[in-house]
Design an enzyme around this catalytic site. Sequence first.
Site, short mmCIF file in Angstrom:
data_model
loop_
_atom_site.label_atom_id
_atom_site.label_comp_id
_atom_site.label_asym_id
_atom_site.label_seq_id
_atom_site.Cartn_x
_atom_site.Cartn_y
_atom_site.Cartn_z
N GLU A 1 0.84 -1.24 0.14
CA GLU A 1 0.14 0.08 -0.01
C GLU A 1 0.89 1.48 -0.13
O GLU A 1 0.36 2.31 -0.56
CB GLU A 1 -0.96 -0.05 1.35
CG GLU A 1 -1.97 -0.99 1.27
CD GLU A 1 -1.67 -2.39 1.77
OE1 GLU A 1 -2.52 -3.35 1.86
OE2 GLU A 1 -0.40 -2.71 2.06
N PHE B 1 -12.19 -6.92 13.67
CA PHE B 1 -10.84 -7.70 13.01
C PHE B 1 -10.67 -6.54 11.67
O PHE B 1 -11.39 -5.77 11.30
CB PHE B 1 -11.16 -8.58 12.17
CG PHE B 1 -10.21 -9.41 11.36
CD1 PHE B 1 -9.24 -9.71 11.99
CD2 PHE B 1 -10.39 -9.22 10.00
CE1 PHE B 1 -7.74 -10.34 10.94
CE2 PHE B 1 -9.33 -9.61 9.11
CZ PHE B 1 -7.90 -10.17 9.77
N GLN B 2 -9.34 -6.05 11.90
CA GLN B 2 -8.70 -5.20 11.18
C GLN B 2 -9.42 -3.62 11.05
O GLN B 2 -9.52 -2.84 10.40
CB GLN B 2 -8.72 -5.42 9.48
CG GLN B 2 -7.91 -6.73 9.30
CD GLN B 2 -7.57 -6.93 7.80
OE1 GLN B 2 -8.35 -6.95 7.13
NE2 GLN B 2 -6.19 -7.30 7.50
N LYS C 1 -18.11 -0.65 5.71
CA LYS C 1 -18.47 -1.48 4.82
C LYS C 1 -20.07 -1.73 4.52
O LYS C 1 -20.66 -1.75 3.35
CB LYS C 1 -18.26 -2.93 5.40
CG LYS C 1 -18.12 -4.19 4.34
CD LYS C 1 -17.49 -5.24 4.67
CE LYS C 1 -17.30 -6.32 3.72
NZ LYS C 1 -16.31 -7.26 4.05
N MET D 1 24.45 8.90 2.39
CA MET D 1 24.33 10.27 3.15
C MET D 1 24.74 10.04 4.43
O MET D 1 25.34 10.90 5.07
CB MET D 1 22.96 10.78 2.83
CG MET D 1 23.09 11.93 3.51
SD MET D 1 24.16 13.19 2.60
CE MET D 1 23.45 13.63 1.02
#
Length: 582
Positions: free
Chosen positions: A72, A134-135, A184, A497
């Site tokens: 993502e 969940f999630q 949802k 760097m």
Amino acid sequence: MQQKDVLPMKAEPADKRLAAKPVITGSEAVIRSLIAEGVETIFGYPGGAIMPIYDALYDFQDQVHHILVRHEQGATHAAQGYARSSGKVGVAFATSGPGATNLVTGLADAYMDSTPMVCITGQVAASLLGTDAFQETDVIGITMPITKWNIQVTRQEDIPGAIAKAFYIARSGRPGPVLVDITKNAQVGTFEFEYKKCEHIRSYQPVPVLRQEAIVDAAALINGAKKPFILCGHGVLLAGAEKALLAVAEKAQIPVASTLLGLSAVPVQHPLYTGMLGMHGNYGPNVLTGECDVLIAVGMRFDDRVTGDVNTYANKAKVIHIEIDAAEINKIIKADVAVHADARTALEALLQHIQPARHDEWLEEFKAAHQKEYDKVQHKELFPESGELKMAEVIRLISEKTKGEAVLVTDVGQHQMIASRYYGFKNPNTNITSGGMGTMGFSLPAAMGAKMGTPEKEVIAIIGDGCFQMTLQELGTIYQSQIGVKIVILNNNFLGMVRQWQQLFFDKRYSSTEMINPDFVQIAKGFYIPGQKVNARENISAAIDEMLAHKGAYLLEVVVEKEDNVFPMVPAGAPVASIRLE
């Protein structure tokens, strides 16, 4: 009993029947809303909480192209690259929980660099909010500090309005990222769909009204200046003000320097262009900032990489600050004349009030400073006669062979600074990099997005060996979607760097910066992307030619000097005039 006449039912007019609002699901409303906003490309990754939206997307594949990324974070960086190259709003999808939290780095990056982006995340059903389902993650709370606006939609009827508002906010004024979180139940519920683009929000004024008095005051300072100096920031590109900026500079013969994100607004070969500002910028712009008497800052925010020690910054100058975001004015450097306006509008107005002028002696000071830098630094970097390959000579060859017309997408570190210093940008919006956040791993996915946004242009990702390993999984996206990006890894087997700082400021105590790297060319071949590795000077030119001639994606690994440093350099927090050439 008398029978009454029965009148026939009157048919509805055809136009009224056609105007009937369709009854659709919230998920379909999401896709239809995006199409109404002109979205053609979406970068995303499906999951449980956003599955209904992906199901709706299935029926619109001929209108919207979805790019399946491998992470993502890659979706957000790709959306950034797409937005920066095309000038459109980038769009990313993710599911709830870890999918949404994986967007955070890209959102923060886009927020710092004023990149217009709309992220749409799925969320658990409204009835489950706050239950640790969940999630379930509070993505609104998490992203509030790093978005221009965010909203959670729990009713399907609110989806079109939320998306319309999201696009308006993302692209207007000072652009930025917006997140729309959709539960949802809202995705599966049905309603009568109607989409109206948002053109106004009460109390939100993205484009300030230009005060003519400020323009008159700014012109008076410029007309009286002996050593005026223009600082060109990212806001010039965002406003499409490149031509207006050059018109002002040319009329009054004012030298121009660029911030990192302002690169490509002014052609590098323009006689008034003096180079890049900042910690690893050019010697002249940094030193002579302290000598100018009028400083005209356009679309930039005076970040610490540009100013160094603010107590000593531009002490001899009257400061004119042209900036669309009022919060940036007087935040770091006090403005003698504040022009709160869109950069293009302000510059076009300013052009009418400034007088033609010559500043030949002032320009000669920049030329002398450039010569000093060239003699001490640039010549040996660009044209080494022996030893290992240098990053600068690789960038010089790429610049020459592409005539400065490619879109350069750089990652973060030494290679970023070298590419920014030595690529000969000719056209606007051809420098795409992570500026404010300095996000390692940015380049590869951002280059994918940039190529999708401007398929007609050559897009080249310049990446360090450390950065590449943060998002190399997006090679899978490049192969699956056949995205023809060119990938150049400048490999010094160090986190370069950080190592440079450890060498200069930590007594060469190289703690956790040396890297034992894999075979990058073989990894690319595992994703069916051809490539080659070069470690000899006599082979580099032909290798670049082969890469550029290849029709699709190509990976070129160049082994460069292991302990090469980037100079000039302003030590952190030091005055910019103390810039070091070695």
